[in-house]
Enzyme design. Structure first.
Site, mmCIF file in Angstrom:
data_model
loop_
_atom_site.group_PDB
_atom_site.id
_atom_site.type_symbol
_atom_site.label_atom_id
_atom_site.label_comp_id
_atom_site.label_asym_id
_atom_site.label_seq_id
_atom_site.Cartn_x
_atom_site.Cartn_y
_atom_site.Cartn_z
ATOM 1 N N ASP A 293 1.281 -1.029 -0.146
ATOM 2 C CA ASP A 293 -0.006 -0.220 -0.102
ATOM 3 C C ASP A 293 0.915 1.154 0.155
ATOM 4 O O ASP A 293 2.240 0.928 0.301
ATOM 5 C CB ASP A 293 -1.242 0.091 1.308
ATOM 6 C CG ASP A 293 -1.919 0.810 1.120
ATOM 7 O OD1 ASP A 293 -2.404 1.211 0.199
ATOM 8 O OD2 ASP A 293 -3.009 0.946 1.883
ATOM 9 N N ASP B 240 -3.824 -2.732 5.420
ATOM 10 C CA ASP B 240 -3.702 -1.912 6.978
ATOM 11 C C ASP B 240 -5.971 -1.661 7.232
ATOM 12 O O ASP B 240 -6.265 -1.898 7.857
ATOM 13 C CB ASP B 240 -3.238 -0.683 6.428
ATOM 14 C CG ASP B 240 -3.734 0.547 6.556
ATOM 15 O OD1 ASP B 240 -4.873 0.214 5.495
ATOM 16 O OD2 ASP B 240 -3.777 1.468 5.694
ATOM 17 N N ASP C 106 -8.303 -4.617 2.325
ATOM 18 C CA ASP C 106 -6.634 -5.328 2.158
ATOM 19 C C ASP C 106 -7.147 -7.374 2.693
ATOM 20 O O ASP C 106 -6.765 -7.669 1.832
ATOM 21 C CB ASP C 106 -5.800 -4.919 3.214
ATOM 22 C CG ASP C 106 -5.745 -2.997 2.290
ATOM 23 O OD1 ASP C 106 -6.387 -3.422 1.150
ATOM 24 O OD2 ASP C 106 -5.271 -2.448 3.385
#
Length: 1061
Positions: free
Chosen positions: A383, A738, A742
């Site tokens: 990310d 996070d 996800d």
């Protein structure tokens, strides 16, 4: 599309409706949505409608999945082949222990030493496995906790303040206020405040709260981030109030889809590379042990099976059960020698030690096999927000107009919300007038705050506004005569901001909206001539500049905003935007006309301000002050980490919910892409990638190994597809995340890595590893540790295998040659579990090779042992076995001296090699009367001459066991490095290994010199001369391995990076 027209009674029609695809409410006007869902927004659903819809859609809750029964958890621990081998060995040892008991003899615990030890290992490993398994599957429970318990609902024309959230149905009218958690997917019907923002980062990955609106209709296939008229279950309202219509509930919500994806990803369970290799090793070991045991038992058939030949056919067949049982015991001893009983415990210990070292580096491992899997990671999918960046907005550039008519830019350093982190480069003792005025706007036209909590500075409110407050403090710290107290340890964190605010009293706030893209505050300012109203404005640079007619220069003069000056400002805005910065402009207005007299809510003009349609007119004819370019800045250490990944042959794929231009700028800044690189084949929108065919997706991601990619505006399904494509190409994928969105991809990846600070509980529970500091660089450190752990595991597995080969050679050769069995099973168990265990575990502390992050990622299919290393281990193991048998044979055949060592001191009787190999026929030997000999404090005498080879073998058996132990201690030093000589990697580089060798030798001395232990293990104390003989037979294993390492360095080149920098 869902269309409800009246009561649906047909069961098939209900099921069809319930299973239909998500209702695309974002693509329709509010009126159409209300009509489709048969609801009046002013009165809500009726009780009858609610019951009808519940019959169709069910309760608004996520499906519950049954946990794995405890009995199944226990059963799964015994599915491993190595465990099954150990169980079989324990069973056979137990049966043989029973057959050894003579009639009338009392059975004691000591009779079952071998099976008890083996079963203890199995139970310990099973306990660890059950504990890990029971801790691992809490993901769906954490997901359910994201659903709120109640909602404010309008039904039958009346408001229900706290309706249980599970009772919501499509069509319900819900009011959302600041702080509320959304309980279902809903279409915004209308706003009851100027603006409404929701924090949906955990669902979409967007780094800031998102503005919502009631207007607009968007494409049905628009990405989740683009659905600006929708609010989603599990997200939170950060400010404002709105009324919404429920469109999807339960498993039909975006949150429900994620649960379904997690369940699908959980079904796609895989074995880690370590698990696969251990299973392959166990299968091979099973076949090898079984074959050798059968061969040994059959080869010695002549001792328990005899017959005569009559007319070419066997006759008078005799079967000696006692001898058959003896050689069966020999076969069992061989099995014990071949099975590395301590391997499961040593592997678990090594991985646990690795997890502790990783925890010290802020990488918390939740699943032990993940430690080793990290070592063969080939792609890291990361990310952007919070992992590559700090997740703390920072102003990095400011610009203001100079007297020359040119914009001057100032660089702002620092990447956190700490006012003391960084400064404004080039700032003067006294701020320029326009910079001073810009600082006033940033501090007063601002609703955010900064707090010092848990030893770090954190923001409350909008991140962009918090960044402006930090900028003001950095500017204020230069005005020493005014803000000297700002630097005191216990002073107000926002001293400079407080000074500006104390001079201005806010009277009214012109809320931000999507049309103006700006926020304004009317303030009354204290002057020497009394109080005076003025307007302070900040917002999107292009929109604020549009409404400016004047500009303030650095000397404080205000001049008309001529076309040339406007072009200069626009050029600066474009320059900052090209760097991926979010550009805000600050302006003010001195003459407010009739609002000059405005004093507050009681003033007659207050009604004018309540109408947001008037804000654009009020924010006109502004005076431009300056620009602030901000970003979520990259972490300082990330650029080096990306460089290390490229050197290590690890590809990096950035997957983010943010927009494409910002993400590309950040990726260029951290070194993922070159500044002038063509990104057309490396940077994609999530939906662009999904429009490609399967073959095109594979070509993009797998066509050029080691390439870096960026995917922007990505949704959960996009992340999962990227992981699937990479894994289908043989890549070992580590995925960071996070948010709730996800979790499915974290489950699907080989290594799921959650953020410890910003990560949701859902992401953490779905992960294999958690980053305590949310830092990408920590992943690279963890990969390095994973590689080091794998190397160390290879070291102790090589050590154990070569040692076990030595034991097999010893048992096999004595059985083939017909010698008395020199080592009994309990001695082999002691060596394998206790003596070998400590050095094998200590090899887990070997320091990493200097070039460990310059190698290509190893293939997951790569075995622990290659052809050449297998040859080395067979060579070393053969020496270990032959040395063990050799000292046993030497004692029986030599009672004089050997290489200067006197062997006659104990008074034992020498026999010939032929006698030793036919010791079972000793009853037929003439005049064979062995003399008594000293074995430690006792003297052994033999009334039965043949007992010299059974009871009398206790001394040579002790010599053999001691030689095996000491040889393996020397061999442990060989395992410090696979390729390098002991001169380059001396023993003291791993002090734990030296301590482990000392412990192992200490334990060996204890069983030799403690009478009751010596009796249990069938050993006796050794004299000084006998220890010299042991060392003489043991030490050559070091020069032998050094020679093999030299050949290996000469013939086999080191591994090179297959991906390149």
């Amino acid at each position: 599309m869902i269309c409800i027209h009246g009561f649906i009674q047909d069961k098939e029609e209900r099921e069809l409706l319930k299973s239909s695809k998500t209702y695309a409410a974002w693509s329709k006007p509010v009126e159409v949505v209300a009509h489709d869902l048969q609801v009046d927004v002013t009165s809500g659903l009726s009780s009858v409608s609610v019951e009808d819809k519940r019959a169709i859609f069910g309760w608004n809750e996520l499906e519950r999945t049954k946990g794995k029964p405890f009995w199944k958890l226990i059963a799964e621990q015994f599915e491993d082949t190595l465990v099954q081998i150990l169980l079989a060995a324990a069973g056979v040892s137990f049966i043989l222990a029973l057959t050894d008991v003579e009639e009338g003899q009392r059975i004691g615990v000591e009779s079952f030493t071998e099976p008890i030890i083996i079963l203890s290992i199995i139970i310990l490993n099973a306990f660890i496995g059950i504990w890990q398994e029971s801790k691992a599957e809490n993901t769906l429970q954490a997901l359910k906790q994201m659903q709120p318990e109640s909602a404010r609902v309008l039904r039958n024309g009346k408001e229900i303040p706290e309706l249980p959230a599970r009772e919501l149905v499509p069509g319900d009218v819900v009011e959302l206020r600041a702080g509320d958690k959304v309980s279902a997917d809903m279409r915004v019907a209308y706003l009851k405040s100027g603006t409404v923002r929701l924090q949906q980062a955990s669902l979409t990955g967007e780094s800031q709260p998102v503005l919502k609106q009631a207007e607009g209709a968007f494409d049905e296939d628009i990405e989740l981030q683009g659905k600006e008229n929708m609010v989603f279950s599990g997200t939170t309202v950060t400010n404002g109030t709105c009324v919404c219509i429920v469109t999807n509930t339960g498993m039909s919500t975006e949150l429900g889809k994620i649960q379904a994806q997690i369940q699908d990803a959980s079904l796609a369970n895989y074995d880690s590379p370590l698990t696969k290799k251990l299973e392959e090793f166990s299968d091979t070991l099973t076949k090898f042990v079984g074959a050798v045991c059968i061969i040994v038992w059959l080869v010695n058939y002549k001792y328990y099976l005899t017959w005569d030949v009559s007319s070419n056919f066997p006759a008078n067949i005799n079967f000696d059960f006692q001898q058959a049982t003896y050689y069966f015991k020999v076969a069992v001893a061989l099995a014990v020698a071949a099975i590395p009983e301590g391997l499961p415990a040593v592997i678990t210990t090594c991985l646990a030690l690795g997890t502790r070292r990783m925890a010290e580096e802020n990488a918390i491992v939740r699943k032990l096999p993940s430690v080793e899997t990290l070592g063969c990671t080939t792609v890291i999918c990361s990310d952007k927000t919070g992992t590559l960046t700090t997740n703390e907005m920072s102003v990095v550039q400011i610009a203001a107009m100079q007297e020359s008519g040119r914009m001057q830019c100032f660089t702002v350093t620092g990447t956190t919300y700490s006012p003391k982190d960084g400064s404004v480069d080039g700032q003067k003792e006294s701020l320029d007038s326009n910079i001073d005025a810009l600082a006033e706007v940033c501090s007063v036209c601002n609703d955010a705050g900064i707090q010092f909590k848990d030893n770090r500075y954190i923001a409350s409110g909008m991140p962009t506004e918090a960044a402006l407050l930090v900028l003001v403090e950095k500017l204020g710290s230069g005005k020493k005569n005014r803000y000297m107290e700002a630097q005191k340890e216990n002073s107000n964190i926002l001293e400079a901001c407080s000074s500006y605010r104390s001079n201005c009293k806010r009277l009214f706030t012109l809320e931000f909206d999507r049309v103006r893209k700006s926020m304004g505050v009317i303030v009354t300012e204290k002057t020497a001539f009394g109080s005076k109203n003025k307007l302070l404005v900040k917002g999107a640079a292009e929109f604020v500049l549009e409404r400016c007619t004047n500009v303030m220069l650095n000397d404080g003069f205000v001049v008309p905003l001529l076309p040339s000056l406007r072009e200069e400002i626009i050029s600066t805005i474009d320059l900052l935007a090209s760097k991926g910065l979010r550009v805000l402009a600050c302006a003010y207005k001195q003459d407010l006309g009739t609002l000059n007299e405005y004093t507050g809510p009681e003033h007659p003009l207050h009604q004018l301000l309540l109408n947001a349609d008037n804000y654009a007119a009020i924010e006109s004819q502004l005076t431009f002050l300056g620009l602030a370019g901000m970003q979520d800045p990259p972490r300082q250490e990330v650029r080096t980490a990306i460089k290390d990944c490229k050197k290590a042959g690890i590809g990096v794929v950035v997957i983010t919910g943010d927009n494409k231009s910002t993400a590309e700028a950040i990726c260029s800044e951290i070194g993922l892409f070159e500044q002038s690189e063509d990104l057309s084949s490396k940077s994609f929108l999530g939906r662009e990638f999904m429009r490609l065919s399967q073959s095109e997706r594979r070509n993009v991601l797998l066509g050029s190994p080691g390439n870096s990619f960026l995917f922007s505006r990505a949704e959960p399904l996009h992340k999962q597809e990227i992981v699937r494509v990479l894994k289908s190409g043989g890549e070992v994928v580590a995925m960071t995340g996070d948010g709730v969105n996800d979790a499915p991809a974290l489950k699907l990846a080989d290594i799921g890595i959650a953020m410890g600070i910003t990560g949701t509980e859902v992401a953490k529970e779905a992960s294999d590893m958690i980053l305590a500091d949310d830092d990408f660089a920590t992943i690279v450190v963890a990969v390095k540790e994973g590689r080091s752990i794998y190397d160390n595991m290879k070291a102790f597995i090589r050590y154990l295998i070569s040692s076990n080969i030595g034991e097999v050679v010893a048992i096999f050769s004595t059985a083939i040659l017909g010698f008395p069995q020199g080592l009994i099973p309990v001695q082999l168990l002691w060596v394998n579990l206790v003596t070998d265990g400590a050095p094998a575990t200590a090899l887990g502390f070997n320091p990493p090779d200097k070039d460990i992050m310059e190698r290509a990622p190893r293939s997951p299919d790569e075995g622990f042992v290659t052809g050449w290393t297998l040859f080395r281990f067979i060579a070393v193991g053969s020496y270990v076995g032959l040395a063990t048998v050799g000292i046993f044979v030497l004692w029986y055949t030599n009672n004089d001296s050997f290489m200067g060592i006197d062997l006659s001191l104990d008074g034992h009787t020498a026999v010939t090699l032929d006698q030793l190999s036919h010791w079972g026929q000793c009853t037929n030997w003439v005049d064979f009367h062995p003399s008594p000999y000293a074995a430690g404090p006792q003297v052994l005498t033999f009334t039965d001459p043949c007992s010299y080879f059974t009871d009398g073998k206790i001394k040579p058996s002790t010599l053999a066991m001691s030689t095996l132990v000491v040889t393996e201690m020397f061999n442990a030093l060989n395992a410090l490095s696979e390729r390098n000589s002991l001169r380059e990697v001396p023993p003291w580089v791993n002090r734990w290994l030296l301590l482990a060798i000392a412990v192992s030798m200490g334990l060996h001395f204890i069983i030799l010199y403690t009478p009751w232990l010596a009796e249990a293990f069938g050993v006796v104390p050794l004299s000084y001369n006998e220890w010299l003989l042991v060392v003489l037979f043991s030490f050559p294993v070091i020069p032998l391995e050094e020679a093999l390492k030299l050949v290996g360095r000469t013939l086999f080149a080191p591994q090179v990076n297959r991906r390149g920098p």
